[in-house]
Design an enzyme around this catalytic site. Structure first.
Site, PDB file in Angstrom:
ATOM      1  CD  GLU A 232      -2.565   1.072   2.749  1.00 17.87           C
ATOM      2  OE1 GLU A 232      -3.306   2.020   3.054  1.00 17.87           O
ATOM      3  OE2 GLU A 232      -2.469   0.034   3.440  1.00 17.87           O
ATOM      4  CG  HIS A 248       1.647   1.231   4.992  1.00 20.13           C
ATOM      5  ND1 HIS A 248       1.537   1.124   6.360  1.00 20.13           N
ATOM      6  CD2 HIS A 248       1.031   2.391   4.663  1.00 20.13           C
ATOM      7  CE1 HIS A 248       0.890   2.184   6.837  1.00 20.13           C
ATOM      8  NE2 HIS A 248       0.573   2.970   5.823  1.00 20.13           N
TER       9      HIS A 248
END
Length: 456
Positions: A232, A248
């Site tokens: 992400e 992330h």
């Protein structure tokens, strides 16, 4: 995004994540134009559309209109087990404006927080950008590229999040990998992120009914045995009082269903396959409390442009991602990103592995970002391609304090890294936000992508 959250509408009809396709409501994707730019700053307009995530949609029996999911519980006669439920239940089309408060006009997308329809009250939404067809998500490969958009979040108070980000979803929503998924990207299936959310109703083409636990704080949310994980890149998580950009990463390289330890739930947050904290650059948290907010250098009471650049070690699309750089444009003026003002930290103004390591040390945070591959892993995800997500949501897990207030609450606010924004720690309760700010909206517009320096 930081906590694991339930992003669900509150509706008279059942709202769930389905795999068969219903025929009671026609699905028509709202159109949204996007600009693709070249090195000479020449941009061409592409005609795309957006699709509503299937977690908001009506899920009903394939042979009628009986709900498969009502409130925060499944109908056990229709859904006695994961595979039977997928066969028995159909996912239907959406009334984007009337039910969900989602409208488009040219290159602008407006997401309204609370929408009162004829039969329902809807809370929040999440949509994906389609490619130029109606059957697949647009895939972005952003190494040595930049991504730019305008945002108006003047009507987003404490406790809300207007989020624009990328996740490594399957372009077709999972239909080619999971034969039970008949709905696919056209109906917004296949979501995943680094929080490995358990509230998703269908994962890998099967209903997430095993060990389903209704939420105690949200009458329309719950969590099942499985989570759904993937890389992400949070370009923008923000309200009028604060903002963060956060990569992330995960140890897996595609949408992956998790259970048990791999999901990283609760006390096992740092034992899972994904980096839930990420490496965030939030100007307030990094020590500059004058940079972004109402009336500040970047004035959130007015529309502005957000530019994010993904630089590589050799300035080519084949290189290794080495830096994520941010700048803003407002009132015709280019505004450089703020610099860190934290004791023990150099004056960083972008995200690099060196910044991430120094920040984790200064704040005493666990460095799962480095352990799971850092920026190199984020770049590898862009090599595969990522899907653009745009949403508006409130936070039943942590009241959005991790974005705009002091968090965690068991640490003194003067501890470096704890103060993340000016909102009071009493703010962000979804009951209060939903009742006090029903007219909250976010507007994303003028999306552009292309080589470094080409979009602004």
């Amino acid at each position: 995004m930081f906590p694991s959250v339930a992003l669900l509408a509150l509706s008279y009809f059942a709202i769930a994540y389905g795999q068969q396709v219903g025929t009671l409501t026609a699905e028509s994707h709202p159109r949204l134009s996007v600009s693709k730019c070249s090195a000479g700053k020449s941009c061409t307009t592409e005609q795309h559309s957006i699709v509503l995530d299937s977690n908001w949609r009506w899920l009903h029996a394939t042979n009628g209109s009986n709900n498969c999911y009502t409130g925060n519980t499944w109908d056990t006669s229709l859904c006695p087990d994961p595979t039977t439920c997928a066969k028995n239940c159909a996912l239907d089309g959406a009334d984007y404006s009337g039910t969900y408060g989602i409208t488009t006009s040219g290159n602008a997308l407006t997401l309204k927080f609370v929408t009162h329809g004829q039969y329902s009250t809807n809370i929040g939404s999440r949509v994906y950008l389609m490619d130029t067809s109606d059957s697949k998500y647009q895939i972005f490969n952003l190494k040595n590229q930049e991504f730019t958009f305008d945002v108006d979040m003047s009507q987003l108070p404490c406790g809300l999040n207007g989020a624009l980000y990328f996740v490594e979803m399957d372009a077709d929503g999972g239909t080619s990998r999971f034969s039970a998924n008949k709905a696919g990207a056209k109906y917004g299936t296949g979501y995943c992120d680094t929080q490995c959310p358990h509230d998703i109703k269908f994962i890998n083409g099967e209903a997430n009914v095993l060990n389903w636990q209704p939420s105690e704080s949200d009458s329309n949310a719950g969590s099942g045995q499985y989570g759904t994980c993937c890389n992400e890149m949070d370009i923008w998580e923000a309200n009028s009082q604060g903002a963060a950009v956060t990569p992330h990463v995960c140890s897996v390289t595609s949408q992956t269903r998790c259970q048990g330890t791999d999901c990283g739930d609760g006390d096992n947050r740092y034992g899972g396959i994904c980096d839930k904290d990420g490496c965030d650059f939030n100007s307030w948290r990094m020590g500059d409390q004058t940079f972004l907010g109402t009336g500040k250098t970047v004035d959130t009471s007015k529309k502005f442009t957000v530019v994010t650049q993904f630089l590589t070690n050799n300035n080519s699309t084949s290189g290794t991602l080495s830096e994520i750089r941010r700048l803003y444009v407002q009132n015709g003026k280019v505004i450089a990103n703020s610099k860190t003002k934290i004791a023990g930290l150099d004056a960083y103004d972008s995200i690099t592995d060196a910044f991430c390591n120094a920040q984790k040390t200064a704040f005493g945070d666990t460095n799962s970002f480095e352990r799971l591959g850092g920026l190199k892993a984020m770049g590898q995800s862009f090599d595969k391609g990522m899907v653009l997500v745009m949403s508006i949501w409130d936070d039943h897990a942590a009241k959005m304090l991790w974005l705009d207030s002091d968090y965690p609450l068991d640490k003194d606010a003067s501890t470096p890294g704890v103060s993340r924004g000016p909102c009071p720690t009493s703010s962000g309760d979804p009951k209060d936000v939903e009742s006090n700010s029903p007219g909250a909206t976010v507007i994303y517009s003028n999306i552009k992508y292309g080589p470094i320096g080409s979009t602004y």
